[in-house]
Design an enzyme around this catalytic site. Structure first.
Site, short mmCIF file in Angstrom:
data_model
loop_
_atom_site.label_atom_id
_atom_site.label_comp_id
_atom_site.label_asym_id
_atom_site.label_seq_id
_atom_site.Cartn_x
_atom_site.Cartn_y
_atom_site.Cartn_z
N HIS A 91 10.25 33.13 25.18
CA HIS A 91 10.13 33.88 23.94
C HIS A 91 8.78 34.60 23.85
O HIS A 91 8.53 35.36 22.92
CB HIS A 91 10.38 33.00 22.71
CG HIS A 91 9.28 32.07 22.32
ND1 HIS A 91 9.28 30.74 22.64
CD2 HIS A 91 8.12 32.28 21.64
CE1 HIS A 91 8.20 30.16 22.15
NE2 HIS A 91 7.48 31.09 21.54
N ASP A 122 13.57 28.02 27.64
CA ASP A 122 12.45 28.76 27.05
C ASP A 122 11.25 28.83 28.00
O ASP A 122 10.11 28.60 27.59
CB ASP A 122 12.03 28.14 25.71
CG ASP A 122 11.25 29.14 24.84
OD1 ASP A 122 11.06 30.29 25.29
OD2 ASP A 122 10.82 28.76 23.74
N GLY A 209 0.28 31.73 18.88
CA GLY A 209 -0.56 32.12 20.01
C GLY A 209 -0.61 31.06 21.10
O GLY A 209 -0.95 31.34 22.24
N ASN A 210 -0.24 29.80 20.75
CA ASN A 210 -0.24 28.70 21.72
C ASN A 210 0.97 28.72 22.65
O ASN A 210 0.95 28.08 23.71
CB ASN A 210 -0.27 27.34 21.02
CG ASN A 210 -1.67 26.83 20.74
OD1 ASN A 210 -2.09 26.74 19.59
ND2 ASN A 210 -2.40 26.49 21.80
N SER A 211 2.03 29.38 22.26
CA SER A 211 3.26 29.35 23.04
C SER A 211 3.01 29.74 24.49
O SER A 211 2.41 30.77 24.78
CB SER A 211 4.31 30.30 22.46
OG SER A 211 5.03 29.67 21.45
N GLY A 264 32.73 24.67 29.26
CA GLY A 264 33.16 25.03 27.92
C GLY A 264 33.28 23.89 26.92
O GLY A 264 33.95 24.05 25.90
N THR A 266 31.37 21.16 24.27
CA THR A 266 30.16 20.80 23.54
C THR A 266 30.22 19.32 23.27
O THR A 266 31.15 18.84 22.59
CB THR A 266 30.07 21.56 22.21
OG1 THR A 266 30.09 22.97 22.46
CG2 THR A 266 28.79 21.20 21.46
#
Length: 465
Positions: A91, A122, A209-211, A264, A266
């Site tokens: 992100h 991520d 800002g840490n991401s 498919g 969950t």
């Protein structure tokens, strides 16, 4: 990461709570110079870690307003190889990045290029411009991974990054939980994340800002990549474990893509339901949902089934924290392979063998057709299933620029382009061929669109500008 204009929120299905992605900060924040002398009390390994942490300025192309708008944001990263590979969050940096500038620990700015990203965890990898570094005689340090599997609640850790643009900021805390699970987590961009891993929870301060910065041990070993913090709360930060980051970084750095298998289903935990299903403790996982048209649906698996075994392996999905490992096991299977499942239904054990296909995101690739003033997105299988779209066309409008041909023709965001001048269109290749012809020889076009399951027709005229 947070864009320069608004906070970045990650919605989680945990009551009314919101997760705030800790990424970019307002432009113009001053960078603090590295206080080298003050770091003398750190171990050599920790000092090396500090020298490996970077700030990342990102310029990203967006098509949401019908054109190629450029958004700017800031995040953190950590150099993890002598070849200049930098690990950060998906992100923070993704495939739409058009410019990347990395600020090293010595405050030198270096261009970088995008290598690959994996929104499911991520994580993203970029690479420093080593030719530029050599030409300017700039050296850099790189960190090393530690073992996140060895972490225990209460272990001392440090979050390092560039919160609000302040370079090489260190906050101290402890590991609050080693395997936090969030169900159905979606990034601000609409991409799914957190399905294949749990998260390290820490009370070390994580701010915008840490991401992408590292979560580290006192010796400087990287045991996580800081990703998020709860909005409007104190001391609730989360990081991707190094056990996951190490594998994903290697795959991204080697080929730029992580391919996963999909059937498919969950899953849901069986906690407190064992007696209802007459099951032994720690045996099986509940099927919460089966995607329509998926391999599992084709194989006859139903919501409410209990998966006891996969390819002969006993499955234990009693607790929520155990679900990512089950999904990750399926994701690592070969594409097109039959997955042998023992299914418990109404007291009987059934054999089902769905064949894997490649996992796709619900969010397809985006692009803009500038002269028409339209932003487009490819419709993926998951999105089509979710929205019950049965047309062959994969062409969805996501943005319209006011005053341009598509806007003046009455075409809207959410429309699906079915044909132009009676010629059926299916994918971006078809559409771009028509667009190229239009650019060479502008003339009126009859555009057929699907809107709310109804067909409408629109005349698109060349711009008079």
């Amino acid at each position: 990461m947070q864009t320069l204009s608004k906070s970045f929120l990650l919605p989680a299905l945990l009551g009314a709570a919101l997760l705030a992605g800790a990424c970019a900060s307002p432009d113009g924040a001053r960078e603090s110079a590295p206080a080298m002398g003050e770091a003398s009390h750190y171990s050599g390994g920790f000092q090396n870690l500090l020298d490996s942490v970077v700030k990342i300025d990102v310029w990203t192309k967006s098509q949401k307003d019908g054109g190629n708008r450029i958004d700017r944001s800031i995040g953190s990263g950590v150099i993890m190889g002598k070849d200049g590979m930098v690990l950060t969050n998906a992100h923070v940096v993704n495939e739409y990045a058009v410019k990347l500038v990395v600020t090293l620990a010595n405050l030198e700015k270096v261009p970088a290029k995008f290598v690959g990203w994996d929104h499911w965890t991520d994580l993203a990898v970029i690479k420093l411009d080593t030719e530029d570094l050599q030409k300017r005689g700039i050296k850099f340090s790189h960190a090393k991974f530690g073992d996140s599997n060895a972490l225990k609640a209460g272990d001392e850790v440090y979050a390092v990054g560039t919160p609000h643009g302040f370079a090489r900021t260190v906050t101290r805390g402890i590991v609050s939980n080693t395997s936090r699970f969030f169900e159905g987590t979606i990034l601000n961009s609409g991409y799914e994340t957190g399905i294949f891993n749990t998260w390290i929870q820490t009370d070390a301060a994580i701010n915008p800002g840490n991401s992408g910065g590292p979560l580290v041990l006192p010796n400087g070993d990287v045991i996580g990549i800081n990703t998020r913090a709860y909005a409007d709360s104190n001391n609730l930060g989360f990081a991707v474990p190094s056990s996951v980051a190490k594998v994903v970084a290697k795959r991204l750095g080697g080929g730029g893509n992580v391919v996963r298998a999909y059937v498919g289903i969950t899953p849901a935990p069986l906690q407190d339901m064992e007696k209802f299903f007459d099951l032994d403790m720690n045996k099986g996982v509940l099927v919460k949902n089966v995607d329509a048209g998926s391999p599992a649906a084709t194989a006859g698996i139903l919501p409410g089934d209990i998966v006891l075994k996969i390819n002969g392996r006993d499955i234990d999905g009693r607790f929520p924290e155990q679900l990512p490992a089950i999904m990750d096991y399926i994701a690592r299977l070969p594409l097109g392979a039959a997955v042998d499942m023992d299914i418990l239904r109404d007291g009987k054990v059934l054999k089902k063998s769905p064949k894997t296909e490649m996992l796709e995101s619900r969010v397809g690739r985006e692009y803009a057709l500038e002269k028409w003033g339209v932003g487009m997105r490819e419709i993926t299988k998951p999105f089509a299933r979710e929205e019950k779209i049965t047309s062959d066309s994969k062409l969805m409008v996501i943005g319209i620029r006011r005053g341009f041909p598509f806007d003046l023709a009455g075409i809207e965001a959410g429309d699906i382009i079915m044909s132009i001048n009676r010629k059926k269109l299916v994918d971006s290749k078809d559409l771009k061929a028509v667009y190229d012809d239009f650019c060479k020889n502008p003339k009126n076009m009859l555009v057929e669109v699907l809107r709310n399951f109804s067909i409408s027709y629109h005349i698109v005229k060349p711009s008079e500008k």
